[in-house]
Each structure stands twice: as C-alpha cells, then as structure tokens.
Design an enzyme around this catalytic site. Sequence first.
Site, PDB file in Angstrom:
ATOM      1  N   CYS A   1     -35.717   9.205 -59.100  1.00  0.00           N
ATOM      2  CA  CYS A   1     -35.529   7.916 -59.765  1.00  0.00           C
ATOM      3  C   CYS A   1     -36.534   6.898 -59.205  1.00  0.00           C
ATOM      4  O   CYS A   1     -37.726   7.075 -59.376  1.00  0.00           O
ATOM      5  CB  CYS A   1     -34.079   7.448 -59.678  1.00  0.00           C
ATOM      6  SG  CYS A   1     -33.683   6.151 -60.890  1.00  0.00           S
TER       7      CYS A   1
ATOM      8  N   HIS B   1     -31.836  11.420 -62.406  1.00  0.00           N
ATOM      9  CA  HIS B   1     -31.110  11.730 -61.169  1.00  0.00           C
ATOM     10  C   HIS B   1     -30.825  13.219 -61.121  1.00  0.00           C
ATOM     11  O   HIS B   1     -29.837  13.695 -61.682  1.00  0.00           O
ATOM     12  CB  HIS B   1     -29.818  10.926 -61.098  1.00  0.00           C
ATOM     13  CG  HIS B   1     -30.023   9.486 -60.762  1.00  0.00           C
ATOM     14  ND1 HIS B   1     -30.196   9.045 -59.470  1.00  0.00           N
ATOM     15  CD2 HIS B   1     -30.112   8.396 -61.545  1.00  0.00           C
ATOM     16  CE1 HIS B   1     -30.371   7.734 -59.466  1.00  0.00           C
ATOM     17  NE2 HIS B   1     -30.338   7.310 -60.720  1.00  0.00           N
TER      18      HIS B   1
ATOM     19  N   GLU C   1     -29.714  14.922 -58.748  1.00  0.00           N
ATOM     20  CA  GLU C   1     -28.464  15.196 -58.036  1.00  0.00           C
ATOM     21  C   GLU C   1     -27.230  14.928 -58.889  1.00  0.00           C
ATOM     22  O   GLU C   1     -26.117  15.319 -58.517  1.00  0.00           O
ATOM     23  CB  GLU C   1     -28.412  14.380 -56.733  1.00  0.00           C
ATOM     24  CG  GLU C   1     -28.048  12.915 -56.886  1.00  0.00           C
ATOM     25  CD  GLU C   1     -29.116  12.048 -57.511  1.00  0.00           C
ATOM     26  OE1 GLU C   1     -28.834  10.846 -57.729  1.00  0.00           O
ATOM     27  OE2 GLU C   1     -30.236  12.526 -57.779  1.00  0.00           O
TER      28      GLU C   1
END
Length: 212
Positions: A87, A192, A194
């Site tokens: 990001c 993102h 994750e």
Amino acid sequence: MLVAVIDYQSGNLASAARGLVLAAAQRGITADVRITSDPDVVARAARIVLPGQGAFADCARGLASVDGLEEAMFACVAQGAPFLGICVGMQLMAERGLEHGTTAGFGWVQGEIAPMQMGSARLPHMGWNELNFTPGAHPLLDGLKPGDHAYFVHSYALQGGAAEQIIATTDYAAQKIVAMVASGNRAGTQFHAEKSQQIGLTILGNFLSWVP
C-alpha cells in the site's frame, strides 16, 4: 530467514506480520518474522517488508524520524535483500508523492503518487478488484491467474510509471490503476496483500521464496 517488518508507526503491522507467518507455514519455510524499528535488526534481515497506510507525506516523515532506520533499510536492500512495499509502502518506492504537498520518495520506480481522477466514482477506491497481468510476468505472480481479486483501499495511485516496472494493474471506474510494481529486488503491491485472503498469502509466499 529473518524477515523484518518495518515499524515506523504506520499501522497495519501486526496484520502484515501474521500474513507472512501464515504464508511461510503454507510453504514450509522457516521464517523469523519480526516487527522492528531497530536498525541493527533491519541490517541483518534476509527480507524486508514495508507496510503502510495513511498519507504519503506522513509515512515518509515517520520512517525518516527513526534514527538510522531508513539508512539501514536502504543499505540492506542495496546489498540484495528482497523488498516488498505494501500500500503506502509501495507508494514510497516512487520518485515523489503529491499528498499533503510534494514529498520525495525512494526513487526505486519511475513515476509519482498522485490523486486518482475518478470523476463521479467514489473515493477511496475500496474493496475487491481483479488483477490484470500477463502470466509469467514476475515470480510474485506465480500461482495466480488473471482475474484473481485483491483488496484495495486508496485514493492516490502511481502515475507516469514505466511499463517494464508495472507487473499488474486493476480497473476502477473505467480507468487502469497500477496494482503491482517491481524493479530488481524491490517490489510493491498497491493493494493490501495481507488482507487479500489466499491470493495475498500466495503473493507473500512467493515473496518469501523469491530469488531476484
């Protein structure tokens, strides 16, 4: 394998670290994932992950404010350690950011981080969007197929990037947005990773296995 998740008070650190731990377990990789702001730990890292959320200028100042941290990160990457920006961590790889004034980036990829011009479309660009890429374009994309979805939250994006450094894009409001970049041993995801479920874990696992 020591994996340094850079802590510069940008948020989202625990989530990134958990994703890396899960990705390592899925691949059978022994990884010591540490959230750290210690330059000595960063200097010894085999891989570096720079998460980030918020404004470009704030993140750049936060990183620079930790004595020796940025220098240790740059030196480690210059010596060949694979780097992944997530990001705003990816955005910092650009030449400059235009959020809250003009702020210098790392200059690792061509272009600048500028506000997205979406007309009447909603900003931030938030939610699941498909990834567009050429299969085999980069090792971080191994195991994925065009059309797989990742989770985005951003109002600024890379503009003026070099085609050879852009490895994946996404479409939002009929515009093409840079989703992933790579240059040498440095790569980044605008989304993102994750928070992108198994697609993100695959990318993180590819990063942990990546030999640039």
